[in-house]
Write a protein that holds these residues in place. Structure first.
Motif, PDB file in Angstrom:
ATOM      1  N   THR A  79    -101.576  66.470 -12.427  1.00 33.39           N
ATOM      2  CA  THR A  79    -100.532  65.798 -13.121  1.00 33.39           C
ATOM      3  C   THR A  79     -99.445  66.714 -14.136  1.00 33.39           C
ATOM      4  O   THR A  79     -99.708  67.549 -14.573  1.00 33.39           O
ATOM      5  N   TYR A  80     -98.166  66.371 -13.811  1.00 33.73           N
ATOM      6  CA  TYR A  80     -97.012  66.891 -14.760  1.00 33.73           C
ATOM      7  C   TYR A  80     -96.507  65.898 -15.767  1.00 33.73           C
ATOM      8  O   TYR A  80     -95.670  66.516 -16.452  1.00 33.73           O
ATOM      9  N   SER A  81     -96.939  65.133 -15.769  1.00 35.46           N
ATOM     10  CA  SER A  81     -96.739  63.821 -16.710  1.00 35.46           C
ATOM     11  C   SER A  81     -97.813  63.192 -17.437  1.00 35.46           C
ATOM     12  O   SER A  81     -98.539  64.013 -18.319  1.00 35.46           O
ATOM     13  N   ASP A  82     -97.782  61.748 -17.403  1.00 39.89           N
ATOM     14  CA  ASP A  82     -99.133  61.266 -18.104  1.00 39.89           C
ATOM     15  C   ASP A  82    -100.539  61.788 -17.902  1.00 39.89           C
ATOM     16  O   ASP A  82    -100.703  61.795 -16.694  1.00 39.89           O
ATOM     17  N   SER A  83    -101.322  61.642 -18.536  1.00 43.12           N
ATOM     18  CA  SER A  83    -102.784  62.076 -18.283  1.00 43.12           C
ATOM     19  C   SER A  83    -103.614  60.738 -18.121  1.00 43.12           C
ATOM     20  O   SER A  83    -103.052  59.694 -18.251  1.00 43.12           O
ATOM     21  N   PHE A  84    -104.446  60.943 -17.199  1.00 39.43           N
ATOM     22  CA  PHE A  84    -105.246  59.723 -16.599  1.00 39.43           C
ATOM     23  C   PHE A  84    -106.926  60.221 -16.178  1.00 39.43           C
ATOM     24  O   PHE A  84    -106.693  61.383 -15.798  1.00 39.43           O
ATOM     25  N   PRO A  85    -107.611  59.195 -16.430  1.00 44.06           N
ATOM     26  CA  PRO A  85    -108.956  59.495 -15.931  1.00 44.06           C
ATOM     27  C   PRO A  85    -109.097  59.376 -14.262  1.00 44.06           C
ATOM     28  O   PRO A  85    -108.320  58.660 -13.681  1.00 44.06           O
ATOM     29  N   ALA A  86    -109.974  60.176 -13.606  1.00 47.87           N
ATOM     30  CA  ALA A  86    -109.915  60.285 -12.319  1.00 47.87           C
ATOM     31  C   ALA A  86    -111.371  61.034 -11.782  1.00 47.87           C
ATOM     32  O   ALA A  86    -112.028  61.481 -12.619  1.00 47.87           O
ATOM     33  N   GLN A  87    -111.628  60.639 -10.699  1.00 49.89           N
ATOM     34  CA  GLN A  87    -112.748  61.377  -9.816  1.00 49.89           C
ATOM     35  C   GLN A  87    -112.272  61.726  -8.407  1.00 49.89           C
ATOM     36  O   GLN A  87    -111.386  61.305  -8.008  1.00 49.89           O
ATOM     37  N   ALA A  88    -113.054  62.658  -7.918  1.00 54.83           N
ATOM     38  CA  ALA A  88    -112.936  63.177  -6.575  1.00 54.83           C
ATOM     39  C   ALA A  88    -114.295  63.327  -5.889  1.00 54.83           C
ATOM     40  O   ALA A  88    -115.385  63.891  -6.534  1.00 54.83           O
TER      41      ALA A  88
ATOM     42  N   ARG B 231    -113.143  61.295 -16.935  1.00 56.59           N
ATOM     43  CA  ARG B 231    -112.814  62.623 -16.955  1.00 56.59           C
ATOM     44  C   ARG B 231    -111.228  62.757 -16.853  1.00 56.59           C
ATOM     45  O   ARG B 231    -110.796  62.217 -15.660  1.00 56.59           O
ATOM     46  N   TYR B 232    -110.339  63.122 -17.921  1.00 62.53           N
ATOM     47  CA  TYR B 232    -109.023  63.093 -17.809  1.00 62.53           C
ATOM     48  C   TYR B 232    -108.345  64.312 -17.190  1.00 62.53           C
ATOM     49  O   TYR B 232    -108.688  65.413 -17.285  1.00 62.53           O
ATOM     50  N   VAL B 233    -107.319  63.907 -16.270  1.00 64.88           N
ATOM     51  CA  VAL B 233    -106.562  64.851 -15.436  1.00 64.88           C
ATOM     52  C   VAL B 233    -105.274  65.080 -16.678  1.00 64.88           C
ATOM     53  O   VAL B 233    -104.678  63.983 -17.078  1.00 64.88           O
ATOM     54  N   THR B 234    -104.976  66.275 -17.080  1.00 67.89           N
ATOM     55  CA  THR B 234    -104.063  66.336 -17.812  1.00 67.89           C
ATOM     56  C   THR B 234    -103.113  67.560 -17.350  1.00 67.89           C
ATOM     57  O   THR B 234    -103.515  68.081 -16.315  1.00 67.89           O
ATOM     58  N   PRO B 235    -101.847  67.658 -17.985  1.00 73.00           N
ATOM     59  CA  PRO B 235    -100.611  68.720 -17.599  1.00 73.00           C
ATOM     60  C   PRO B 235    -101.423  70.030 -17.578  1.00 73.00           C
ATOM     61  O   PRO B 235    -100.869  70.926 -16.833  1.00 73.00           O
TER      62      PRO B 235
ATOM     63  N   ILE C 279    -115.301  50.756  -8.792  1.00 71.36           N
ATOM     64  CA  ILE C 279    -114.990  50.427  -9.985  1.00 71.36           C
ATOM     65  C   ILE C 279    -115.211  48.966 -10.357  1.00 71.36           C
ATOM     66  O   ILE C 279    -114.885  47.984  -9.491  1.00 71.36           O
ATOM     67  N   GLY C 280    -116.059  48.768 -11.446  1.00 69.23           N
ATOM     68  CA  GLY C 280    -116.308  47.302 -11.842  1.00 69.23           C
ATOM     69  C   GLY C 280    -115.272  46.349 -11.861  1.00 69.23           C
ATOM     70  O   GLY C 280    -114.352  46.635 -12.740  1.00 69.23           O
ATOM     71  N   HIS C 281    -115.092  45.360 -10.933  1.00 70.63           N
ATOM     72  CA  HIS C 281    -114.100  44.556 -10.850  1.00 70.63           C
ATOM     73  C   HIS C 281    -112.581  44.904 -10.795  1.00 70.63           C
ATOM     74  O   HIS C 281    -111.964  44.338 -11.043  1.00 70.63           O
ATOM     75  N   GLY C 282    -112.447  46.312 -10.369  1.00 71.08           N
ATOM     76  CA  GLY C 282    -111.483  46.796 -10.158  1.00 71.08           C
ATOM     77  C   GLY C 282    -110.752  47.222 -11.542  1.00 71.08           C
ATOM     78  O   GLY C 282    -109.526  47.534 -11.610  1.00 71.08           O
ATOM     79  N   ARG C 283    -111.423  47.086 -12.727  1.00 69.79           N
ATOM     80  CA  ARG C 283    -110.642  47.295 -14.048  1.00 69.79           C
ATOM     81  C   ARG C 283    -110.979  48.546 -14.585  1.00 69.79           C
ATOM     82  O   ARG C 283    -112.309  49.029 -14.706  1.00 69.79           O
ATOM     83  N   PHE C 284    -110.107  49.284 -15.042  1.00 74.24           N
ATOM     84  CA  PHE C 284    -110.430  50.313 -15.917  1.00 74.24           C
ATOM     85  C   PHE C 284    -109.340  50.662 -17.019  1.00 74.24           C
ATOM     86  O   PHE C 284    -108.265  50.014 -16.858  1.00 74.24           O
ATOM     87  N   LEU C 285    -109.632  51.484 -17.979  1.00 76.73           N
ATOM     88  CA  LEU C 285    -108.909  51.761 -19.054  1.00 76.73           C
ATOM     89  C   LEU C 285    -108.376  53.155 -19.106  1.00 76.73           C
ATOM     90  O   LEU C 285    -109.350  54.036 -18.647  1.00 76.73           O
ATOM     91  N   SER C 286    -107.193  53.336 -19.382  1.00 73.59           N
ATOM     92  CA  SER C 286    -106.722  54.925 -19.645  1.00 73.59           C
ATOM     93  C   SER C 286    -106.200  54.714 -21.124  1.00 73.59           C
ATOM     94  O   SER C 286    -105.194  54.336 -21.232  1.00 73.59           O
ATOM     95  N   GLY C 287    -107.215  55.474 -21.931  1.00 69.41           N
ATOM     96  CA  GLY C 287    -106.843  55.149 -23.489  1.00 69.41           C
ATOM     97  C   GLY C 287    -107.061  53.681 -23.693  1.00 69.41           C
ATOM     98  O   GLY C 287    -108.330  53.283 -23.430  1.00 69.41           O
ATOM     99  N   ALA C 288    -106.232  53.029 -24.264  1.00 69.57           N
ATOM    100  CA  ALA C 288    -106.313  51.563 -24.379  1.00 69.57           C
ATOM    101  C   ALA C 288    -105.353  50.811 -23.478  1.00 69.57           C
ATOM    102  O   ALA C 288    -105.399  49.683 -23.784  1.00 69.57           O
ATOM    103  N   THR C 289    -104.956  51.478 -22.353  1.00 67.76           N
ATOM    104  CA  THR C 289    -103.974  50.714 -21.472  1.00 67.76           C
ATOM    105  C   THR C 289    -105.089  50.154 -20.282  1.00 67.76           C
ATOM    106  O   THR C 289    -105.553  51.165 -19.749  1.00 67.76           O
TER     107      THR C 289
END
Length: 262
Positions: A131-140, A243-247, A54-64
């Motif tokens: 996830t059973y709560s917030d969605s978030f981007p992820a890879q595997a 690619r977002y993981v969602t409930p 991850i470039g410089h360890g920074r990523f966005l989830s939506g606008a966060t």
């Protein structure tokens, strides 16, 4: 070596998994011949919840915005799953499954499951993030260290990617796709019909790495081992192709290694 290691067997194949050390495969032996580089950082480890850098360890989830620890300065690399202990959910003679719950420094809640299925001539690895709560981007994905040499000639790597991700001086893809180039490699390739890479140790063994995933990183710059890493997105893809993981939509992937004697 962990006291909790799990051993699977089928035919003349033996698989050793250490759930306490990132649920990595510490050994894959075919007819008594070890295929993986040995050592606590090697074997084959899961890359989750991101792959590569991850470039410089920074990523966005939506606008966060979020900041990951820079474990490969100036970047964050290979996720957090390899650095934690996993829970053994099931362990049988030739099959096993393990889980761990996402935790700090990852900022979102979720559960990762990794499964192993061994036969006399194949190994199937599965991984899912839910996830059973917030969605978030992820890879595997997976990061195996195959021994370059099994006692004869060095391994040959054969594959036909559709493109190579151009790598910048910072080791991140630039976003430009190029014609595949000859190695040595520390590079990501696109295989839109699925990963299909064959490793051949002449006169000894042929092993095919296959996956429905569309990206593979090939790393062969070390003398001891070569890496063929199927993954659900390119390095830094958590930013460039999230690619977002969602409930209602987990992230699921798998890879199968098949082998035959030569």
């Amino acid at each position: 070596m962990s006291t909790q290691e799990t051993r699977l067997a089928a035919g003349d194949a033996e698989l050793i998994i250490d759930p306490d050390n990132g649920c990595r495969i510490t050994g894959l032996r075919i007819g008594g011949t070890e295929l993986l580089r040995q050592g606590e950082r090697y074997g084959c480890f899961p890359m989750v919840p991101w792959c590569g850098r991850i470039g410089h360890g920074r990523f966005l989830s939506g606008a966060t915005p979020h900041q990951m620890p820079l474990n490969s300065p100036p970047h964050a690399i290979h996720g957090t799953g390899r650095d934690t202990a996993w829970h053994t959910a099931r362990a049988e003679k030739s099959e096993a499954a393990f889980t761990y719950d996402l935790a700090e420094p990852w900022p979102y809640q979720g559960r990762v499951t990794q499964g192993f299925g061994l036969t006399g001539d194949s190994l199937t690895l599965t991984m899912g993030i839910e996830t059973y709560s917030d969605s978030f981007p992820a890879q595997a994905g997976w990061h195996p260290w195959f021994l370059r040499n099994l006692g004869g000639e060095d391994v040959r790597i054969d594959f036909t990617p559709a493109w190579q991700e151009e790598r910048g001086d910072d080791h991140l893809p630039t976003g430009r796709r190029t014609e595949p180039r000859p190695g040595p490699w520390d590079d990501c390739f696109g295989m839109p019909d699925g990963v299909d890479v064959t490793l051949t140790w002449p006169g000894q063994l042929e092993l095919k790495v296959a996956s429905r995933a569309e990206w593979v990183v090939v790393y062969d710059e070390q003398t001891e081992a070569v890496c063929v890493e199927p993954q659900t997105g390119p390095p830094n893809g958590i930013n460039t192709m999230p690619r977002y993981v969602t409930p209602i939509e987990p992230l699921e992937t798998e890879t199968t290694w098949t082998w035959r004697r030569l």
